[in-house]
Design a protein around this motif. Structure first.
Motif, short mmCIF file in Angstrom:
data_model
loop_
_atom_site.label_atom_id
_atom_site.label_comp_id
_atom_site.label_asym_id
_atom_site.label_seq_id
_atom_site.Cartn_x
_atom_site.Cartn_y
_atom_site.Cartn_z
N LYS A 61 32.52 -14.86 -21.94
CA LYS A 61 33.75 -14.32 -22.90
C LYS A 61 34.96 -13.77 -21.75
O LYS A 61 35.87 -13.86 -21.90
CB LYS A 61 33.32 -13.22 -23.75
N GLN A 62 34.36 -13.16 -20.67
CA GLN A 62 35.50 -12.49 -19.78
C GLN A 62 35.56 -13.39 -18.61
O GLN A 62 36.63 -13.06 -18.19
CB GLN A 62 34.76 -11.22 -19.54
N PHE A 63 34.79 -14.20 -18.25
CA PHE A 63 35.03 -14.68 -16.87
C PHE A 63 34.87 -16.22 -16.96
O PHE A 63 34.41 -17.06 -15.98
CB PHE A 63 34.11 -14.31 -15.89
N THR A 64 35.12 -16.82 -18.08
CA THR A 64 35.13 -18.43 -18.41
C THR A 64 33.92 -19.08 -17.73
O THR A 64 33.95 -20.16 -17.24
CB THR A 64 36.37 -18.97 -17.90
N ASN A 65 32.79 -18.35 -18.09
CA ASN A 65 31.54 -18.83 -17.76
C ASN A 65 31.05 -19.02 -16.23
O ASN A 65 30.53 -19.82 -15.69
CB ASN A 65 31.38 -20.21 -18.40
N ALA A 66 31.99 -18.37 -15.29
CA ALA A 66 31.76 -18.49 -13.95
C ALA A 66 31.24 -17.38 -13.35
O ALA A 66 31.12 -16.26 -13.86
CB ALA A 66 33.35 -18.58 -13.41
N ASN A 67 30.28 -17.74 -12.35
CA ASN A 67 29.44 -16.83 -11.56
C ASN A 67 30.45 -16.10 -10.65
O ASN A 67 30.21 -15.22 -10.27
CB ASN A 67 28.08 -17.29 -11.11
N LEU A 68 31.21 -17.00 -10.03
CA LEU A 68 32.25 -16.55 -9.00
C LEU A 68 33.67 -16.42 -9.44
O LEU A 68 34.17 -17.32 -9.70
CB LEU A 68 32.25 -17.56 -7.87
N VAL A 69 34.05 -15.38 -9.21
CA VAL A 69 35.63 -15.09 -9.60
C VAL A 69 36.21 -14.98 -8.28
O VAL A 69 36.01 -14.08 -7.35
CB VAL A 69 35.79 -13.57 -10.47
N GLN A 70 37.42 -15.81 -8.26
CA GLN A 70 38.13 -15.93 -7.01
C GLN A 70 39.65 -15.79 -7.39
O GLN A 70 40.06 -16.08 -8.42
CB GLN A 70 37.87 -17.26 -6.37
N GLN A 71 40.27 -14.83 -6.75
CA GLN A 71 41.57 -14.37 -7.12
C GLN A 71 42.22 -14.22 -5.51
O GLN A 71 42.19 -13.12 -5.03
CB GLN A 71 41.74 -13.10 -7.90
N LYS A 72 43.04 -15.09 -5.16
CA LYS A 72 43.60 -15.38 -3.76
C LYS A 72 42.46 -14.56 -2.71
O LYS A 72 41.61 -15.51 -2.56
CB LYS A 72 44.59 -14.12 -3.75
N GLU A 73 42.67 -13.72 -1.91
CA GLU A 73 41.69 -13.21 -0.90
C GLU A 73 40.42 -12.61 -1.47
O GLU A 73 39.37 -12.31 -0.89
CB GLU A 73 42.46 -12.38 0.19
N LEU A 74 40.33 -12.25 -2.76
CA LEU A 74 39.29 -11.53 -3.44
C LEU A 74 38.19 -12.66 -4.09
O LEU A 74 38.69 -13.18 -4.68
CB LEU A 74 39.82 -10.68 -4.34
N HIS A 75 36.93 -12.29 -3.63
CA HIS A 75 35.74 -13.06 -4.10
C HIS A 75 34.85 -12.16 -4.70
O HIS A 75 34.22 -11.36 -4.02
CB HIS A 75 35.26 -14.01 -2.92
N ILE A 76 34.35 -12.43 -5.87
CA ILE A 76 33.21 -11.64 -6.65
C ILE A 76 32.47 -12.54 -6.81
O ILE A 76 32.53 -13.60 -7.85
CB ILE A 76 33.87 -10.79 -7.94
N ASN A 77 31.08 -12.31 -6.57
CA ASN A 77 29.80 -12.93 -7.07
C ASN A 77 29.27 -12.16 -8.21
O ASN A 77 28.88 -11.12 -7.91
CB ASN A 77 28.86 -13.38 -5.94
N ILE A 78 29.54 -12.55 -9.48
CA ILE A 78 28.98 -11.87 -10.49
C ILE A 78 27.38 -11.52 -10.41
O ILE A 78 26.86 -10.51 -11.25
CB ILE A 78 29.50 -12.18 -11.87
N LEU A 79 26.90 -12.79 -10.27
CA LEU A 79 25.32 -12.70 -10.19
C LEU A 79 24.64 -11.96 -9.16
O LEU A 79 23.86 -11.15 -9.34
CB LEU A 79 24.93 -14.24 -10.07
#
Length: 224
Positions: A119-137
């Motif tokens: 619902k919030q991250f379009t089914n992705a485990n990895l959120v990438q925004q320019k230089e910022l990378h978040i591994n939700i898992l």
């Protein structure tokens, strides 16, 4: 991430809350129909765990009220009523998932994670925004491929802002997200300034752009 557990079996509700709290979720409880209706009207949640058989009313009516209010909270029905008709009706009304009792807490945790991610991250485990990378898992944050160590509160705030990108988030909403319904009992919300200040400093020191903006007199907004 904030979870509402609507469950009248206190032992089960506490067990679920303890497990999910260990996974860094903030959990609130509603033990009957009226409590559930009050909470969904007053607050927003990342995911709601909904028992269908509640003292004072039908859990399906709670789900219907969520949809009448156009709430976007994720909903997982957890119920001993394991009939096909109940599953179909719940999913048709708008539930995101259905889990029959009894269940393993690890499976419930995986389904909660899946609903929030979808619902919030379009089914992705990895959120990438320019230089910022978040591994939700893995619950890790990297900036320019360098790890950034955040506290639980700072990490929760970062996901909350990114999950509501370009929306102005009020201080009250942030306080509720970090503290649950006890935020109403706090004398002030000054504690959020400290968490936000520390988060911004860690991100900026690591080379992240200034994407978290203060909106004067209102709150904060994540904007890229």
């Amino acid at each position: 991430m904030k979870i509402l557990i609507i469950e009248d079996e206190i032992e089960l509700a506490v067990s679920i809350s303890t497990y999910l709290s260990g996974e860094n979720y903030i959990c609130e409880l509603a033990a009957n129909f009226n409590q559930a209706m009050d909470k969904i009207s007053l607050y927003e949640y990342n995911c709601i765990l909904l028992d269908l058989m509640l003292p004072g009313g039908d859990g399906m009516e709670v789900l219907e009220e969520l949809k009448r209010q156009n709430k976007q909270d994720g909903v997982i029905i957890i119920s001993a009523k394991d009939s096909l008709d109940d599953k179909i009706k719940g999913l048709q009304i708008g539930a995101d998932d259905y889990l029959a009792k009894p269940f393993h807490l690890s499976e419930l945790g995986a389904r909660v994670f899946s609903v929030i991610r979808r619902k919030q991250f379009t089914n992705a485990n990895l959120v990438q925004q320019k230089e910022l990378h978040i591994n939700i898992l893995a619950k890790t944050v990297r900036i320019n491929d360098v790890p950034v160590i955040l506290t639980k509160k700072e990490y929760a705030l970062l996901l909350y802002f990114i999950g509501n990108q370009n929306r102005v988030i009020s201080k009250n909403a942030i306080a509720e997200h970090l503290s649950g319904d006890i935020a109403d009992m706090l004398d002030s919300h000054d504690f959020i300034y400290s968490h936000i200040k520390n988060l911004k400093k860690k991100l900026n020191d690591a080379g992240c752009g200034n994407y978290l903006k203060s909106v004067y007199g209102t709150g904060y907004k994540w904007e890229i």
